[in-house]
Design a protein around this motif. Structure first.
Motif, short mmCIF file in Angstrom:
data_model
loop_
_atom_site.label_atom_id
_atom_site.label_comp_id
_atom_site.label_asym_id
_atom_site.label_seq_id
_atom_site.Cartn_x
_atom_site.Cartn_y
_atom_site.Cartn_z
N PRO A 84 -13.95 12.96 15.88
CA PRO A 84 -15.08 13.84 16.22
C PRO A 84 -14.68 15.05 17.04
O PRO A 84 -15.25 16.14 16.87
CB PRO A 84 -16.03 12.92 17.00
CG PRO A 84 -15.68 11.54 16.56
CD PRO A 84 -14.20 11.57 16.32
N GLY A 85 -13.72 14.88 17.96
CA GLY A 85 -13.28 16.02 18.77
C GLY A 85 -12.65 17.10 17.92
O GLY A 85 -12.93 18.30 18.10
N LEU A 86 -11.81 16.69 16.97
CA LEU A 86 -11.20 17.65 16.06
C LEU A 86 -12.28 18.35 15.24
O LEU A 86 -12.24 19.57 15.05
CB LEU A 86 -10.21 16.94 15.14
CG LEU A 86 -9.58 17.76 14.01
CD1 LEU A 86 -8.81 18.95 14.57
CD2 LEU A 86 -8.68 16.88 13.15
N GLU A 87 -13.25 17.61 14.78
CA GLU A 87 -14.33 18.19 13.97
C GLU A 87 -15.08 19.27 14.75
O GLU A 87 -15.43 20.32 14.20
CB GLU A 87 -15.30 17.09 13.53
CG GLU A 87 -16.39 17.58 12.59
CD GLU A 87 -17.26 16.45 12.05
OE1 GLU A 87 -18.16 16.74 11.24
OE2 GLU A 87 -17.04 15.29 12.43
N ARG A 88 -15.31 19.04 16.05
CA ARG A 88 -16.01 20.03 16.86
C ARG A 88 -15.19 21.31 17.01
O ARG A 88 -15.73 22.42 16.92
CB ARG A 88 -16.33 19.45 18.24
CG ARG A 88 -17.45 18.41 18.24
CD ARG A 88 -17.96 18.14 19.63
NE ARG A 88 -16.94 17.53 20.48
CZ ARG A 88 -16.73 16.21 20.56
NH1 ARG A 88 -17.46 15.38 19.83
NH2 ARG A 88 -15.81 15.73 21.37
N HIS A 89 -13.89 21.18 17.22
CA HIS A 89 -13.05 22.38 17.35
C HIS A 89 -12.97 23.15 16.03
O HIS A 89 -12.99 24.38 16.02
CB HIS A 89 -11.65 21.98 17.82
CG HIS A 89 -11.61 21.48 19.23
ND1 HIS A 89 -12.08 22.23 20.29
CD2 HIS A 89 -11.15 20.32 19.76
CE1 HIS A 89 -11.92 21.54 21.41
NE2 HIS A 89 -11.36 20.38 21.12
N VAL A 90 -12.90 22.43 14.93
CA VAL A 90 -12.85 23.07 13.63
C VAL A 90 -14.16 23.81 13.36
O VAL A 90 -14.17 24.92 12.80
CB VAL A 90 -12.55 22.03 12.53
CG1 VAL A 90 -12.77 22.62 11.14
CG2 VAL A 90 -11.11 21.52 12.66
N ALA A 91 -15.27 23.23 13.78
CA ALA A 91 -16.58 23.84 13.53
C ALA A 91 -16.73 25.17 14.25
O ALA A 91 -17.50 26.03 13.80
CB ALA A 91 -17.69 22.88 13.97
#
Length: 290
Positions: A84-91
């Motif tokens: 989820p943390g990676l997903e937030r940065h990618v977003a």
């Protein structure tokens, strides 16, 4: 004196770093993710294993914008979907470059992989045990090793496994692209070209098992597909310019060299430049490219 250092083969310092909320350790140096940046998702090639300056770093120099290397060695779609943390940065990125992974390293109907180390084979499911009752699956720790063995034991049975991997890969990649909010640029960075309808079962041709037809199914969700074939650019020079210890020579030969990374940066640059220009993010990049 250390022998590797004496030979100029001291290991690369990948400057490992973390980004808030993510369980993964990425290649550094750490970039600022508070302002505009381009995010790069991918496997060992994006990470730049054995490469001093991988293509995300080369593009940062040309774009004049931070290029955050979220490459993860041997990553499949599972690790990209499971953090989820990676997903937030990618977003929050201005644009996302997603390297097309192979179809080996993902959990599927026949076997399970480690949620972060996607190349690690964890266990066979009952369907695979039934399909290959002559195999002791405890002997295998890595997906590629397992699949090479299964291929040799029974091509017809192996075709069923390969077809399942292809189906699972398409579903997982469509899900991944749909969940990425910024525009996605797909990067085919492989040792071969994507064939229209290949039946070649060898697992050594990365991105393994992925065909042109599979790309056609996932491309509608992406802005562009950029294709770079590393065998065209770096194979004649072998591992020249790569940095690795003698024990890593075989692994290095399986990855693209510096020339291929330069080619990937050159192919991606006009596409990224166009995406960023449409968003009005032009000032720093134009100054840096003069």
């Amino acid at each position: 004196m250390n022998h590797d250092k004496a030979m100029g083969r001291a290991p690369l310092d990948y400057e490992p770093c973390r980004y808030a909320g993510s369980n993964l350790v990425f290649r550094g140096p750490r970039r600022c993710v508070e302002n505009d940046y381009v995010a790069f998702l991918g496997g060992s090639e994006t990470y730049g294993r054995y490469i001093r300056t991988p293509f995300p770093a080369l593009l940062e120099e040309r774009l004049g914008m931070p290029c955050v290397n979220f490459g993860w060695p041997n990553a499949g779609p599972d690790v990209m979907l499971g953090d989820p943390g990676l997903e937030r940065h990618v977003a929050r990125a201005a644009a996302v470059v997603l390297q097309v992974p192979g179809a080996l390293n993902l959990s599927n109907r026949f076997y399970r992989v480690h949620p972060r180390r996607n190349d690690r084979f964890l266990r066979a499911t009952r369907p695979l045990q039934s399909l290959f009752p002559d195999v002791d699956f405890t002997e295998y720790a890595f997906t590629r090793h397992l699949l090479k063995a299964l291929q040799g034991l029974g091509p017809e049975r192996f075709d069923l496994v390969r077809d399942e991997l292809r189906t699972a890969w398409v579903e997982r990649m469509i899900d991944l692209i749909d969940r990425i909010e910024p525009q996605v640029i797909l990067l085919w960075f492989g040792a071969r070209r994507p064939e229209r309808a290949t039946q070649r079962p060898e697992v050594a041709y990365d991105p393994a098992f992925v065909t042109r037809a599979m790309l056609d199914m996932i491309c509608p969700g992406a802005a562009r597909l950029v294709e770079v074939t590393s065998s065209d650019t770096s194979q004649p020079r072998g591992t020249e310019g790569m940095v690795f210890a003698p024990a890593e020579a075989e692994a290095a030969r399986c990855l693209p060299g510096p020339d291929a990374h330069v080619a990937a940066a050159q192919a991606l640059y006009p596409v990224l430049r166009a995406v960023l220009d449409r968003q009005g993010r032009t000032g720093p990049a134009r100054q840096a490219s003069r």
